[in-house]
Scaffold this motif. Structure first.
Motif, PDB file in Angstrom:
ATOM      1  N   PRO A   1       0.806  -1.223   0.000  1.00 41.63           N
ATOM      2  CA  PRO A   1       0.000   0.000   0.000  1.00 41.63           C
ATOM      3  C   PRO A   1       0.841   1.275   0.000  1.00 41.63           C
ATOM      4  O   PRO A   1       0.480   2.258  -0.658  1.00 41.63           O
ATOM      5  CB  PRO A   1      -0.817  -0.124   1.294  1.00 41.63           C
ATOM      6  CG  PRO A   1      -0.907  -1.586   1.541  1.00 41.63           C
ATOM      7  CD  PRO A   1       0.412  -2.135   1.095  1.00 41.63           C
ATOM      8  N   ALA A   2       1.976   1.263   0.735  1.00 45.10           N
ATOM      9  CA  ALA A   2       2.824   2.454   0.744  1.00 45.10           C
ATOM     10  C   ALA A   2       3.394   2.723  -0.650  1.00 45.10           C
ATOM     11  O   ALA A   2       3.390   3.866  -1.133  1.00 45.10           O
ATOM     12  CB  ALA A   2       3.950   2.274   1.756  1.00 45.10           C
ATOM     13  N   ALA A   3       3.867   1.675  -1.305  1.00 44.91           N
ATOM     14  CA  ALA A   3       4.399   1.838  -2.657  1.00 44.91           C
ATOM     15  C   ALA A   3       3.312   2.266  -3.633  1.00 44.91           C
ATOM     16  O   ALA A   3       3.534   3.109  -4.512  1.00 44.91           O
ATOM     17  CB  ALA A   3       5.045   0.534  -3.123  1.00 44.91           C
ATOM     18  N   ALA A   4       2.121   1.691  -3.466  1.00 44.22           N
ATOM     19  CA  ALA A   4       1.019   2.048  -4.358  1.00 44.22           C
ATOM     20  C   ALA A   4       0.640   3.509  -4.218  1.00 44.22           C
ATOM     21  O   ALA A   4       0.340   4.190  -5.209  1.00 44.22           O
ATOM     22  CB  ALA A   4      -0.193   1.162  -4.071  1.00 44.22           C
ATOM     23  N   GLY A   5       0.636   4.010  -2.985  1.00 42.52           N
ATOM     24  CA  GLY A   5       0.315   5.418  -2.781  1.00 42.52           C
ATOM     25  C   GLY A   5       1.294   6.319  -3.489  1.00 42.52           C
ATOM     26  O   GLY A   5       0.900   7.317  -4.116  1.00 42.52           O
ATOM     27  N   LEU A   6       2.569   5.980  -3.425  1.00 43.20           N
ATOM     28  CA  LEU A   6       3.594   6.779  -4.094  1.00 43.20           C
ATOM     29  C   LEU A   6       3.437   6.748  -5.606  1.00 43.20           C
ATOM     30  O   LEU A   6       3.444   7.787  -6.278  1.00 43.20           O
ATOM     31  CB  LEU A   6       4.984   6.243  -3.721  1.00 43.20           C
ATOM     32  CG  LEU A   6       5.692   6.968  -2.579  1.00 43.20           C
ATOM     33  CD1 LEU A   6       6.835   6.134  -2.067  1.00 43.20           C
ATOM     34  CD2 LEU A   6       6.223   8.295  -3.098  1.00 43.20           C
ATOM     35  N   VAL A   7       3.283   5.528  -6.158  1.00 45.59           N
ATOM     36  CA  VAL A   7       3.176   5.393  -7.611  1.00 45.59           C
ATOM     37  C   VAL A   7       1.898   6.033  -8.117  1.00 45.59           C
ATOM     38  O   VAL A   7       1.894   6.699  -9.170  1.00 45.59           O
ATOM     39  CB  VAL A   7       3.248   3.907  -8.018  1.00 45.59           C
ATOM     40  CG1 VAL A   7       3.041   3.748  -9.522  1.00 45.59           C
ATOM     41  CG2 VAL A   7       4.587   3.305  -7.608  1.00 45.59           C
ATOM     42  N   THR A   8       0.794   5.862  -7.397  1.00 46.26           N
ATOM     43  CA  THR A   8      -0.472   6.465  -7.815  1.00 46.26           C
ATOM     44  C   THR A   8      -0.374   7.988  -7.837  1.00 46.26           C
ATOM     45  O   THR A   8      -0.873   8.643  -8.760  1.00 46.26           O
ATOM     46  CB  THR A   8      -1.610   6.022  -6.882  1.00 46.26           C
ATOM     47  OG1 THR A   8      -1.729   4.594  -6.913  1.00 46.26           O
ATOM     48  CG2 THR A   8      -2.938   6.633  -7.305  1.00 46.26           C
ATOM     49  N   ALA A   9       0.280   8.549  -6.806  1.00 47.98           N
ATOM     50  CA  ALA A   9       0.396  10.001  -6.734  1.00 47.98           C
ATOM     51  C   ALA A   9       1.247  10.572  -7.861  1.00 47.98           C
ATOM     52  O   ALA A   9       0.989  11.671  -8.354  1.00 47.98           O
ATOM     53  CB  ALA A   9       0.984  10.400  -5.382  1.00 47.98           C
ATOM     54  N   THR A  10       2.261   9.809  -8.286  1.00 49.29           N
ATOM     55  CA  THR A  10       3.186  10.343  -9.290  1.00 49.29           C
ATOM     56  C   THR A  10       2.827   9.945 -10.714  1.00 49.29           C
ATOM     57  O   THR A  10       3.004  10.731 -11.646  1.00 49.29           O
ATOM     58  CB  THR A  10       4.620   9.881  -8.985  1.00 49.29           C
ATOM     59  OG1 THR A  10       4.649   8.444  -8.900  1.00 49.29           O
ATOM     60  CG2 THR A  10       5.096  10.468  -7.664  1.00 49.29           C
ATOM     61  N   ASN A  11       2.320   8.722 -10.892  1.00 48.94           N
ATOM     62  CA  ASN A  11       2.078   8.215 -12.249  1.00 48.94           C
ATOM     63  C   ASN A  11       0.648   7.772 -12.511  1.00 48.94           C
ATOM     64  O   ASN A  11       0.321   7.395 -13.636  1.00 48.94           O
ATOM     65  CB  ASN A  11       3.014   7.036 -12.546  1.00 48.94           C
ATOM     66  CG  ASN A  11       4.471   7.416 -12.443  1.00 48.94           C
ATOM     67  OD1 ASN A  11       5.138   7.059 -11.478  1.00 48.94           O
ATOM     68  ND2 ASN A  11       4.971   8.154 -13.410  1.00 48.94           N
ATOM     69  N   GLY A  12      -0.210   7.804 -11.492  1.00 46.48           N
ATOM     70  CA  GLY A  12      -1.601   7.427 -11.688  1.00 46.48           C
ATOM     71  C   GLY A  12      -1.839   5.951 -11.429  1.00 46.48           C
ATOM     72  O   GLY A  12      -0.911   5.130 -11.411  1.00 46.48           O
ATOM     73  N   PRO A  13      -3.096   5.553 -11.222  1.00 46.32           N
ATOM     74  CA  PRO A  13      -3.438   4.168 -10.901  1.00 46.32           C
ATOM     75  C   PRO A  13      -3.112   3.174 -12.006  1.00 46.32           C
ATOM     76  O   PRO A  13      -2.851   2.003 -11.735  1.00 46.32           O
ATOM     77  CB  PRO A  13      -4.943   4.221 -10.622  1.00 46.32           C
ATOM     78  CG  PRO A  13      -5.425   5.480 -11.260  1.00 46.32           C
ATOM     79  CD  PRO A  13      -4.286   6.437 -11.198  1.00 46.32           C
ATOM     80  N   ALA A  14      -3.124   3.623 -13.262  1.00 49.11           N
ATOM     81  CA  ALA A  14      -2.810   2.692 -14.354  1.00 49.11           C
ATOM     82  C   ALA A  14      -1.415   2.111 -14.196  1.00 49.11           C
ATOM     83  O   ALA A  14      -1.191   0.920 -14.481  1.00 49.11           O
ATOM     84  CB  ALA A  14      -2.947   3.404 -15.699  1.00 49.11           C
ATOM     85  N   ALA A  15      -0.463   2.921 -13.748  1.00 46.99           N
ATOM     86  CA  ALA A  15       0.907   2.437 -13.567  1.00 46.99           C
ATOM     87  C   ALA A  15       0.968   1.355 -12.501  1.00 46.99           C
ATOM     88  O   ALA A  15       1.707   0.364 -12.637  1.00 46.99           O
ATOM     89  CB  ALA A  15       1.818   3.610 -13.202  1.00 46.99           C
ATOM     90  N   VAL A  16       0.200   1.515 -11.429  1.00 43.00           N
ATOM     91  CA  VAL A  16       0.185   0.506 -10.368  1.00 43.00           C
ATOM     92  C   VAL A  16      -0.353  -0.820 -10.897  1.00 43.00           C
ATOM     93  O   VAL A  16       0.204  -1.895 -10.623  1.00 43.00           O
ATOM     94  CB  VAL A  16      -0.661   0.992  -9.182  1.00 43.00           C
ATOM     95  CG1 VAL A  16      -0.770  -0.092  -8.115  1.00 43.00           C
ATOM     96  CG2 VAL A  16      -0.060   2.252  -8.583  1.00 43.00           C
ATOM     97  N   LEU A  17      -1.433  -0.760 -11.651  1.00 44.44           N
ATOM     98  CA  LEU A  17      -2.017  -1.998 -12.174  1.00 44.44           C
ATOM     99  C   LEU A  17      -1.099  -2.659 -13.193  1.00 44.44           C
ATOM    100  O   LEU A  17      -1.066  -3.902 -13.300  1.00 44.44           O
ATOM    101  CB  LEU A  17      -3.380  -1.704 -12.796  1.00 44.44           C
ATOM    102  CG  LEU A  17      -4.452  -1.237 -11.798  1.00 44.44           C
ATOM    103  CD1 LEU A  17      -5.758  -0.957 -12.511  1.00 44.44           C
ATOM    104  CD2 LEU A  17      -4.662  -2.274 -10.700  1.00 44.44           C
ATOM    105  N   LEU A  18      -0.341  -1.877 -13.916  1.00 43.39           N
ATOM    106  CA  LEU A  18       0.641  -2.462 -14.833  1.00 43.39           C
ATOM    107  C   LEU A  18       1.737  -3.188 -14.048  1.00 43.39           C
ATOM    108  O   LEU A  18       2.161  -4.291 -14.427  1.00 43.39           O
ATOM    109  CB  LEU A  18       1.250  -1.372 -15.713  1.00 43.39           C
ATOM    110  CG  LEU A  18       2.233  -1.867 -16.789  1.00 43.39           C
ATOM    111  CD1 LEU A  18       1.550  -2.845 -17.741  1.00 43.39           C
ATOM    112  CD2 LEU A  18       2.811  -0.675 -17.567  1.00 43.39           C
ATOM    113  N   VAL A  19       2.182  -2.593 -12.952  1.00 47.43           N
ATOM    114  CA  VAL A  19       3.152  -3.264 -12.081  1.00 47.43           C
ATOM    115  C   VAL A  19       2.571  -4.576 -11.563  1.00 47.43           C
ATOM    116  O   VAL A  19       3.249  -5.615 -11.541  1.00 47.43           O
ATOM    117  CB  VAL A  19       3.562  -2.341 -10.918  1.00 47.43           C
ATOM    118  CG1 VAL A  19       4.367  -3.118  -9.871  1.00 47.43           C
ATOM    119  CG2 VAL A  19       4.367  -1.155 -11.421  1.00 47.43           C
TER     120      VAL A  19
END
Length: 431
Positions: free
Chosen positions: A181-199
């Protein structure tokens, strides 16, 4: 049904031996793949939540984001398919083998997340599309869970290491709930939720690759000529024939309904009122994860002679977070209660899983696991749905205290049942 299984003496190994299970090739490959996919899976819910609330996939540039009702639909669409396919997943795992089912599940979920990420990035993911995608994601999870419970004994040649294997896999889950969740919050804030789902999609690919490399012993599969109801009856007969198994499953199901669901819903409300809001609640849940990691480390190399008795004592720790919240204790005390509960969660998870895998025949383990998971979690969504209204009706503190008292009373009752208290690791009554 008699169980033909090697009796392994309960003992405590030297510190240097506690990671010996990582020397098992099949387990090491599985551990790497599973841990990687777990991190991605723990990131994804954060991304999905903000994709709904921000309207990221609606093509509206995030304006006029989704409502709480929209989010509820999306979250329910993930949980319901899991419950619906669990029993069938147990039959399929026993028929086809756990590795094949888990490999197919990882591929399916990876493709879903890749498609989800692409649609979000293109702005073509309205709520109904999100509901459909997370429903397929949930189907994959429902197939994966019984197979996961059945595969662990096949990953280690030295059967005295099965408990350590479960401990390390539990540690992976605990660490991922803190890191993801901590990593997801960072990635979502900087690159958006699509980037998290791609990861997440990529991590499922890593999990599938690891599963594809496993070389597991051939098992005698369930008779494919028998009907699905017939195979489920055989699994249920095995499950119901072991009082220690269905009693602890019932205890866990009521725990999720009466204790954990109210804590997850009403705990944040209490934190908003008394503990400084989101930062305070984040600290509490983070400390819970740390406790789970510590509990896993404590269990490495240790198999108590009466595993379910130890697990039942450890489960009493879950009463603390709800109880200290209800009493209006300050944040350090709430965090301390969460730490103890986290330790208990790791101890319980390891010992319940290891005992089941030791005493249930491998050809029925997928189906028995599916009944156990279903019984443990089926009432959880109901608890989440009614916690808020019941808290408003009877008082938040009253409901939390009820959960705390229930956990202590239920734990004492279960510990007093001979079938649970006397279930030995190395020998004793088969039931």
């Amino acid at each position: 049904m008699a169980v033909q299984t090697e009796r392994i003496p309960a003992r405590r190994r030297r510190p240097g031996d506690r990671l010996a299970v990582l020397g098992e090739r099949e387990f090491l490959w599985f551990f790497i793949g599973y841990t990687t996919s777990l991190v991605g899976s723990s990131m994804a819910p954060v991304a999905v939540t903000f994709a709904v609330l921000d309207g990221s996939g609606s093509g509206g540039g995030g304006e006029g984001g989704g409502s709480g009702t929209d989010l509820g639909w999306v979250l329910a669409a993930r949980i319901l398919p899991v419950v619906l396919v669990l029993l069938a997943g147990g039959v399929i795992a026993d028929r086809l083998g756990s590795r094949r089912v888990m490999l197919g599940s990882d591929v399916l979920r990876g493709l879903v997340q890749a498609l989800f990420a692409g649609l979000l990035a293109a702005g073509h993911a309205p709520v109904w599309v999100m509901v459909a995608l997370v429903a397929v994601w949930g189907i994959g999870e429902g197939l994966f869970m019984p197979a996961f419970g059945a595969i662990v004994p096949d990953l280690v040649r030295r059967k005295e290491l099965v408990a350590d294997a479960n401990t390390l896999l539990g540690l992976s889950r605990s660490v991922s709930t803190v890191v993801g969740p901590a990593a997801a919050g960072l990635v979502t804030a900087t690159n958006g939720p699509a980037a998290v789902l791609l990861v997440d999609a990529v991590t499922y690919g890593v999990g599938a690759f690891a599963l594809a490399r496993l070389r597991l012993p051939e098992r005698v599969a369930a008779d494919g000529g028998e009907s699905l109801p017939g195979e489920l009856r055989a699994g249920w007969s095995e499950f119901a024939s072991r009082p220690w198994l269905w009693i602890t499953t019932a205890q866990m199901g009521l725990f999720n309904l009466l204790v954990w669901a109210p804590f997850l819903v009403l705990g944040p409300l209490t934190a908003q009122r008394d503990l400084g809001g989101a930062p305070g609640w984040g600290l509490v849940m983070g400390v819970y994860g740390v406790g789970a990691v510590l509990g896993g480390l404590v269990m490495l190399g240790r198999v108590p002679a009466r595993p379910l008795a130890v697990a039942s004592v450890a489960a009493l720790g879950w009463a603390l977070p709800s109880g200290v919240l209800a009493l209006g204790a300050p944040l350090p005390w709430v965090a301390a209660g969460a730490l103890v509960a986290g330790v208990g969660s790791a101890v319980c998870g390891t010992l319940y899983s290891s005992t089941t895998q030791k005493w249930v025949p491998v050809e029925l383990l997928g189906r028995v696991t599916s009944f156990g998971v279903l019984g443990s979690f089926a009432l959880g969504p109901l608890g989440l749905a009614v916690a808020g209204p019941l808290g408003s009706r009877f008082g938040v503190d009253t409901l939390l205290m009820f959960g705390s008292v229930w956990q202590l009373a239920a734990g004492a009752v279960v510990l007093g049942i001979p079938a649970v208290r006397n279930r030995r690791w190395e020998e004793g009554s088969e039931n």
